[in-house]
Design an enzyme around this catalytic site. Structure first.
Site, PDB file in Angstrom:
ATOM      1  N   GLN A  28       0.901  -1.272  -0.279  1.00 59.06           N
ATOM      2  CA  GLN A  28      -0.445   0.007   0.086  1.00 59.06           C
ATOM      3  C   GLN A  28       1.135   1.682  -0.161  1.00 59.06           C
ATOM      4  O   GLN A  28       1.297   1.354   0.737  1.00 59.06           O
ATOM      5  CB  GLN A  28      -1.238   0.038   1.335  1.00 59.06           C
ATOM      6  N   ARG A  30      -0.056   4.262  -0.031  1.00 62.81           N
ATOM      7  CA  ARG A  30      -0.542   5.561   0.921  1.00 62.81           C
ATOM      8  C   ARG A  30       0.031   5.443   2.272  1.00 62.81           C
ATOM      9  O   ARG A  30      -0.931   3.475   2.866  1.00 62.81           O
ATOM     10  CB  ARG A  30      -2.353   5.906   0.574  1.00 62.81           C
ATOM     11  N   SER A  44     -21.131   6.714   5.798  1.00 62.19           N
ATOM     12  CA  SER A  44     -21.635   5.992   5.279  1.00 62.19           C
ATOM     13  C   SER A  44     -22.116   5.101   4.960  1.00 62.19           C
ATOM     14  O   SER A  44     -23.250   4.145   4.805  1.00 62.19           O
ATOM     15  CB  SER A  44     -20.970   7.057   4.113  1.00 62.19           C
ATOM     16  N   GLY A  49     -24.647   0.819   3.711  1.00 59.94           N
ATOM     17  CA  GLY A  49     -23.467  -0.294   3.343  1.00 59.94           C
ATOM     18  C   GLY A  49     -22.444  -0.509   3.011  1.00 59.94           C
ATOM     19  O   GLY A  49     -22.623   1.341   1.703  1.00 59.94           O
ATOM     20  N   LEU A  51     -20.683  -0.378  -1.211  1.00 63.61           N
ATOM     21  CA  LEU A  51     -21.398  -1.230  -2.315  1.00 63.61           C
ATOM     22  C   LEU A  51     -20.409  -1.208  -3.143  1.00 63.61           C
ATOM     23  O   LEU A  51     -20.635  -1.508  -4.313  1.00 63.61           O
ATOM     24  CB  LEU A  51     -22.049   1.052  -2.602  1.00 63.61           C
ATOM     25  N   GLY A  68      -8.843  -0.709  -1.878  1.00 62.10           N
ATOM     26  CA  GLY A  68      -9.864  -0.830  -0.792  1.00 62.10           C
ATOM     27  C   GLY A  68      -9.460  -0.907   0.621  1.00 62.10           C
ATOM     28  O   GLY A  68     -10.298  -0.553   1.380  1.00 62.10           O
ATOM     29  N   GLU A  69      -8.220  -0.438   1.273  1.00 67.56           N
ATOM     30  CA  GLU A  69      -7.326  -0.066   2.649  1.00 67.56           C
ATOM     31  C   GLU A  69      -8.428   0.824   2.690  1.00 67.56           C
ATOM     32  O   GLU A  69      -8.664   0.551   3.914  1.00 67.56           O
ATOM     33  CB  GLU A  69      -6.277  -0.076   2.732  1.00 67.56           C
ATOM     34  N   GLU A 102      -5.165   1.845  -7.764  1.00 71.11           N
ATOM     35  CA  GLU A 102      -6.589   2.715  -7.219  1.00 71.11           C
ATOM     36  C   GLU A 102      -6.451   3.819  -6.552  1.00 71.11           C
ATOM     37  O   GLU A 102      -6.807   4.292  -6.276  1.00 71.11           O
ATOM     38  CB  GLU A 102      -6.958   1.166  -6.541  1.00 71.11           C
ATOM     39  N   ARG A 106      -8.257   7.759  -7.525  1.00 72.64           N
ATOM     40  CA  ARG A 106      -8.474   8.276  -6.958  1.00 72.64           C
ATOM     41  C   ARG A 106      -8.053   9.460  -6.309  1.00 72.64           C
ATOM     42  O   ARG A 106      -8.863  10.234  -5.737  1.00 72.64           O
ATOM     43  CB  ARG A 106      -8.929   7.317  -5.546  1.00 72.64           C
TER      44      ARG A 106
END
Length: 277
Positions: A28, A30, A44, A49, A51, A68-69, A102, A106
C-alpha cells in the site's frame, strides 16, 4: 467463448469476508489516512452499507487487500462484521501496481506517497523507470520527477504536507542543495504562507551566484620600473639596427627621459619624451 445465453463473463469472484480476517496490503503506497474523512465514510457505511467491493488476493489461504484499504478501515470503524470483496489474481508487482493505480485514480494520495509507490515498484520488483511509466500510463519524465521529491528528508516532507503546500513548493525547495538552508527557507515559506511564485522567487534569490569581483590591476608605484622599460625598448631598437638615442635628466620636480629615433629608421620620425614626477 461464452456459452449460449451467457451474455457476460465473470471476471472474478465476489465473497463476503469477515472484516477481521482481512490483512492490509504490504505494498500500500498511502501511509496517511485522514481521520475525519474516515469517520464520515464510516457513517455512510453504517447507513448504506458498502456499495463498492474491495479487491483482495489470496495469499497462503489468507485474504490480503489489493485495493480499498480506506474502505476497509472505515468498515471496521463502522462495526461491519463482513464486507464484499472481489478476488483478483494478483501477485507481487501486479498487487502493488493495482494498489497504486487505485489510489492514483482516486487522487487522494499526497505527492510523496505517490513517489514512494513509484520507488517501491521500481526497487522491489526490478522495474525500470520506463517500465513503471508504461504500467502506470504516464511518461518516464513524470516518474523521474516524482522520484526526485524523495530527496527531501522525511521531516521536511511532513512539514510540507502539514502546511498543505503543493508539489510545486516541494520542487522549488529541491533546488536548495543544503538541508539546513532548505529548512530555514521552508520555515519562511510556511510562516509567511508564500505562494508558489513567491517561493520560487525566494529560492531564486537564495541560489543565484553573487557577481564575481574583478581582481584589481595592481598599481606599480616604483618609477624605476617604468624607466627600465623605456631603456629596454631603446636597447631593443639598437640591437635591431635602429640608431636610437636616449637622454635622461632630473630636476627637483621630475625626471625627463627623451628618446630620439632617426626618420630613416622610424615610420614618422617621432621623438618620444617621457616625463615622470
Amino acid at each position: 467463448m461464452l456459452g449460449k445465453g451467457q451474455r457476460y463473463k465473470n471476471g472474478g469472484k465476489i465473497l463476503m469476508v469477515p472484516t477481521a480476517d482481512l490483512q492490509p496490503n504490504p505494498d500500500q503506497p498511502r501511509r496517511s489516512f485522514n481521520g475525519e474523512k474516515l469517520l464520515e465514510l464510516a457513517q455512510s457505511l453504517r447507513e448504506n452499507g458498502m456499495l463498492q467491493p474491495v479487491t483482495i488476493t489470496m495469499h497462503s489461504g489468507a485474504p490480503v487487500l489489493v485495493a480499498g484499504e480506506r474502505r476497509w478501515r472505515a468498515a471496521k470503524l463502522a462495526g461491519l462484521k463482513e464486507i464484499p470483496c472481489i478476488v483478483a489474481e494478483a501477485r507481487g508487482a501486479q498487487s502493488a501496481l493495482l494498489a497504486l493505480i487505485e489510489n492514483l485514480q482516486r487522487e487522494d494520495m499526497n505527492c510523496f506517497e505517490e513517489a514512494e509507490g513509484f520507488r517501491r515498484l521500481i526497487q522491489v520488483y526490478g522495474l525500470t523507470q520506463e517500465e513503471a511509466a508504461q504500467r502506470l500510463g504516464c511518461t518516464q519524465p513524470t516518474v523521474a520527477n516524482k522520484l526526485r521529491l524523495l530527496r527531501l528528508p522525511p521531516e521536511q516532507r511532513e512539514r510540507l504536507i502539514g502546511a498543505e503546500l503543493s508539489e510545486r513548493h516541494a520542487r522549488a525547495l529541491l533546488r536548495v542543495p543544503n538541508d539546513e538552508q532548505r529548512a530555514v527557507l521552508l520555515n519562511k515559506v510556511i510562516s509567511e504562507r508564500l505562494t508558489v511564485a513567491d517561493t520560487e522567487r525566494l529560492i531564486d534569490r537564495h541560489t543565484e551566484e553573487p557577481p564575481k569581483r574583478r581582481r584589481p590591476t595592481p598599481l606599480v608605484r616604483d618609477v624605476r620600473l617604468f624607466l627600465n622599460t623605456v631603456s629596454h625598448a631603446v636597447d631593443t631598437m639598437r640591437r635591431s639596427g635602429i640608431d636610437a638615442h636616449a637622454e635622461r635628466s632630473e630636476t627637483e620636480d621630475y625626471i625627463e627621459y627623451m628618446v630620439r629615433i632617426p626618420k630613416g629608421d622610424s615610420v614618422d620620425g617621432r621623438k618620444l619624451t617621457v616625463h615622470t614626477a
